[in-house]
Design a protein around this motif. Structure first.
Motif, mmCIF file in Angstrom:
data_model
loop_
_atom_site.group_PDB
_atom_site.id
_atom_site.type_symbol
_atom_site.label_atom_id
_atom_site.label_comp_id
_atom_site.label_asym_id
_atom_site.label_seq_id
_atom_site.Cartn_x
_atom_site.Cartn_y
_atom_site.Cartn_z
ATOM 1 N N PHE A 231 77.007 14.814 38.474
ATOM 2 C CA PHE A 231 76.464 15.978 38.654
ATOM 3 C C PHE A 231 75.478 16.172 39.474
ATOM 4 O O PHE A 231 75.284 16.968 40.229
ATOM 5 N N TYR A 232 74.602 15.240 39.002
ATOM 6 C CA TYR A 232 73.240 15.226 39.798
ATOM 7 C C TYR A 232 73.227 14.697 41.000
ATOM 8 O O TYR A 232 72.569 15.394 42.073
ATOM 9 N N GLU A 233 74.305 13.839 41.355
ATOM 10 C CA GLU A 233 74.473 13.232 42.879
ATOM 11 C C GLU A 233 74.886 14.603 43.883
ATOM 12 O O GLU A 233 74.603 14.409 44.914
ATOM 13 N N VAL A 234 76.105 14.979 43.163
ATOM 14 C CA VAL A 234 76.877 16.100 44.179
ATOM 15 C C VAL A 234 75.937 17.283 44.237
ATOM 16 O O VAL A 234 75.822 17.776 45.435
ATOM 17 N N TYR A 235 75.187 17.744 43.214
ATOM 18 C CA TYR A 235 74.453 18.783 43.351
ATOM 19 C C TYR A 235 73.016 18.848 43.434
ATOM 20 O O TYR A 235 71.980 19.670 43.607
ATOM 21 N N ARG A 236 72.470 17.505 43.674
ATOM 22 C CA ARG A 236 71.068 17.268 44.224
ATOM 23 C C ARG A 236 70.075 17.827 43.224
ATOM 24 O O ARG A 236 69.178 18.415 43.715
ATOM 25 N N TYR A 237 70.275 17.539 42.014
ATOM 26 C CA TYR A 237 69.193 17.947 40.956
ATOM 27 C C TYR A 237 68.584 16.899 40.144
ATOM 28 O O TYR A 237 69.499 15.844 40.174
ATOM 29 N N THR A 238 67.590 16.977 39.776
ATOM 30 C CA THR A 238 67.037 16.079 38.788
ATOM 31 C C THR A 238 67.186 16.357 37.502
ATOM 32 O O THR A 238 67.212 17.687 37.227
ATOM 33 N N PRO A 239 67.370 15.540 36.483
ATOM 34 C CA PRO A 239 67.496 15.937 34.995
ATOM 35 C C PRO A 239 66.300 17.041 34.780
ATOM 36 O O PRO A 239 66.666 18.078 33.814
ATOM 37 N N GLU A 240 64.980 16.926 35.290
ATOM 38 C CA GLU A 240 64.260 17.847 34.945
ATOM 39 C C GLU A 240 64.296 19.274 35.416
ATOM 40 O O GLU A 240 63.617 20.367 34.867
ATOM 41 N N GLN A 241 65.038 19.361 36.632
ATOM 42 C CA GLN A 241 65.401 20.769 37.049
ATOM 43 C C GLN A 241 66.414 21.494 36.423
ATOM 44 O O GLN A 241 66.415 22.486 36.756
ATOM 45 N N THR A 242 67.216 20.797 35.572
ATOM 46 C CA THR A 242 68.390 21.462 35.060
ATOM 47 C C THR A 242 67.947 21.825 33.280
ATOM 48 O O THR A 242 66.906 21.339 32.946
ATOM 49 N N GLU A 243 68.883 22.725 33.225
ATOM 50 C CA GLU A 243 68.792 22.995 31.458
ATOM 51 C C GLU A 243 70.150 22.711 31.003
ATOM 52 O O GLU A 243 71.317 22.923 31.346
#
Length: 693
Positions: free
Chosen positions: A58-70
């Motif tokens: 998920f983080y690779e495809v949508y270019r988020y870091t765990p800290e940016q998500t909830e």
């Protein structure tokens, strides 16, 4: 007052909760393993707690870091493009509130870097015992790259079409008197030649057309000249350096004022780039289809395939068994006609032999179906293998004798007994011996050996026949397998016999192997079965030789005299032969071709026994028996009834009995068995017997 749970119940409830938690932990660990193994984004949403677990992809495809998500569903909904957000949210709520268990949507979502991705998202809802959705699990596929590639392909196609329209094209003219071909400089450049106008014989042009397209170009040219039609085709040309170009070649016939052909003229456009774009698009679509196919549930596909296979086998059974009833029935009746004895005997034997061969195909197909579905069972007793071998050899001996094949039997001393199903063990031997006779030439030799070895009985069937190619050996026990280079293709067959042997041997806890030094060098099939251990079990004699031979005079004993039988059968030939068999046994037979006609006869005439086909146009035999059982008159509701049908599976028999029939008789019929069933239902004694022959 407070009710307290008994201590025993509390402990049980605690154990159940612990087991449930352990199971949940196992399932969660399985989910994590799958999530780590895939490149697609996978999510697991606890609806009640609004907690979402996402895999690393998920983080690779949508270019988020765990800290940016909830870890919540609400957070992901907030990242969906405003124009798509309400639609997606509504579809989620519809599934949660019970409108199906599966969910899928295509929508746009913001990535962590602010860019917009187009995704195809699908999920499945899990519900508790009350039907309330408690969890959803799904996967999201990023379609952005695909859309970008398609747009790029469309842009390239548009630019290429514009360039083709604006650019010079190669032109040509063929003089129909001299058959000389004049090409302009542009066409020679397309052909990889010097850029100048040239004139040369027509065969020079044909030599530059790809060899695989040459005949088509020549045929189209002749059709244009003699048929006065437009020349238009796409083909390949080969340049002097060996490279291949695709061209769109168009032309027309030019005639003089009197209509006489003068020359062909036309233009050529190099469309190699367009062809490459088409191939790229096809590859893109293939990759997409493969990706979607991998995401489907394997178990559902397997169940669908199994159901379709069973339905196919049932149809094959119905189509083959119905004509067999006519063939085998008339084979008995014509034995009493005034034909020359030798000619009559040959005809009867030929009809019976071919009918039994077709029935064997049906039996093999149904056995494979039972094997695949795990419904085939064996009844194990103590079996004398030596006696079983003698019986099998006796069955195959006439066929072997017809080809002047010698069968040698070598049975070791103290062979002992095996624990197994005598009928299935006999079938193993029959199939192996039949296979050996089939592929052994005239005046050949087949050897059957049996011996003890290390707690096993080793049975080998060897022949000096056609042999098996080494490339085919690993596949000879596969269902429907017939190698292109194997003798089996020349000799026909469904490729089921050896597959059945393997499954039956394995059901007995044994193994089967094949050896061959190659084509023309014979083959040896070796079966290893465990010796019987433990206390003595009931012993079984070898199964009698399967036969349908019933003498017509047995039916003439008239065990059905005085009975009124109603036969319902839509197929005229089948109706006629079955009615004649029953009449020969002394009964009075009324016939009907449909359920409505049968009901009318039942209301007006005396009927002691009803015999009905199942598969009929309009109303089936099931509908007929249900109407009879619901009749107002009590004697009709108790009317004895027989289902006579080509649907011969175990589930077909159960359905017939559940519908209201007392008996189920499968086609092709055995006359003596049918007469015995009728007499039994009517409370008659019946002396008709089948005699093995």
């Amino acid at each position: 007052m407070t009710l307290q749970m008994p201590a025993e119940d509390a402990v049980t409830e605690s154990l159940r909760e612990q087991a449930a938690r352990r199971e949940a932990d196992v399932q969660r660990e399985r989910y994590r393993l799958v999530a780590r193994a895939t490149k697609d984004s996978i999510w697991d949403w606890d609806i009640q707690a609004d907690q979402v677990e996402r895999n690393a992809a998920f983080y690779e495809v949508y270019r988020y870091t765990p800290e940016q998500t909830e870890p919540s569903g609400a957070w992901w909904i907030s990242r969906i493009h405003p124009e798509d957000r309400e639609r997606v949210a509504r579809s989620f709520q519809a599934v949660i509130h019970g409108e199906g268990d599966s969910w899928s949507q295509q929508y746009r979502v913001y990535r962590g870097d602010g860019s917009i991705a187009t995704v195809f998202d699908r999920g499945y809802a899990l519900r508790d015992a009350s039907g309330k959705a408690i969890r959803m699990v799904g996967t999201a596929v990023d379609l952005t790259e695909r859309f970008q590639m398609e747009k790029a392909l469309r842009d390239r196609e548009d630019r290429l079409r514009l360039a083709t329209w604006a650019a010079d094209v190669g032109t040509w003219r063929i003089d129909l008197v001299t058959w000389n071909d004049t090409r302009d400089a542009r066409l020679n450049l397309i052909l990889g030649l010097e850029e100048r106008e040239t004139t040369q014989p027509m065969e020079d042009w044909m030599s530059r057309v790809h060899p695989e397209d040459r005949d088509a170009v020549r045929t189209t040219t002749q059709r244009c000249v003699y048929g006065r039609c437009v020349y238009d085709m796409i083909h390949r040309v080969v340049r002097p350096d060996g490279s291949i170009r695709w061209v769109h070649d168009r032309g027309r016939l030019i005639c003089d004022e009197g209509g006489a052909p003068l020359f062909l003229t036309g233009a050529v456009v190099d469309i190699t780039e367009l062809k490459q774009l088409e191939e790229e698009r096809a590859q893109l679509l293939r990759r997409e289809q493969q990706a979607l196919a991998q995401s489907e549930h394997d178990r559902l596909r397997a169940e669908d395939a199994s159901r379709m296979k069973d339905e196919f086998l049932a149809i094959v059974s119905h189509e083959l068994r119905t004509p067999l009833t006519v063939i085998l029935g008339w084979a008995r009746l014509i034995k009493d006609t005034r034909l020359a004895p030798e000619r009559l005997a040959r005809g009867v034997e030929a009809i019976e032999r071919n009918a039994q061969a077709q029935a064997q195909i049906v039996d093999d197909l149904l056995m494979v179906s039972r094997i695949i579905t795990g419904k085939l069972r064996i009844s194990a007793v103590a079996v004398d293998l030596a006696a079983l071998i003698d019986a099998a050899v006796e069955v195959i001996a006439p066929t072997a004798k017809a080809k002047d094949i010698e069968i040698r039997v070598e049975v070791g001393e103290g062979l002992g007994e095996v624990s197994g199903d005598p009928a299935r063990l006999q079938q193993i031997l029959w199939n192996l011996l039949s296979n050996a006779v089939k592929f052994t030439p005239k005046r050949g030799l087949i050897t059957v050996r049996a011996s003890r070895n290390d707690g096993q009985v080793i049975l080998a069937v060897a022949d000096n026949g056609k042999g098996i190619a080494r490339s085919i050996l690993p596949y000879v026990f596969d269902r429907f397998r017939q190698g292109d280079s194997s003798p089996t293709r020349a000799y026909g067959g469904l490729g089921l016999g050896l597959a059945i042997v393997r499954h039956l041997v394995e059901l007995h806890g044994g193994t089967v192997e094949v050896e061959s030094q190659g084509e023309g060098r014979g083959a040896t099939f070796t079966v290893a079965l465990p010796l019987r251990a433990g206390p003595a079990a009931p012993r079984a004699l070898p199964p009698s030789v399967p036969s349908w031979r019933v003498a017509i005079e047995d039916a003439m004993r008239a065990p059905l005299v005085g009975l009124h039988v109603l036969l319902v059968e839509d197929e005229p030939d089948t109706r006629e032969i079955i009615a004649l068999v029953i009449e020969q046994a002394g009964a009075q037979v009324m016939t009907a071709s449909a359920a409505a006609e049968a009901l009318s006869l039942i209301e007006r005439r005396r009927v002691d026994v009803l015999i009905s086909d199942i598969g009929m146009p309009g109303e089936s035999g099931y509908t007929l028996i249900q109407q009879v059982r619901a009749a107002e008159r009590a004697e009709l509701r108790r009317l004895p009834a027989v289902a006579l049908t080509s649907y011969a599976r175990l589930e077909d028999r159960r359905r017939a009995l559940a519908a209201g029939f007392q008996r189920h008789v499968a086609k092709p019929i055995d006359p003596s068995s049918l007469i015995r069933v009728i007499a039994d239902l009517a409370g008659r004694e019946c002396a008709v017997d089948a005699r093995p022959g």
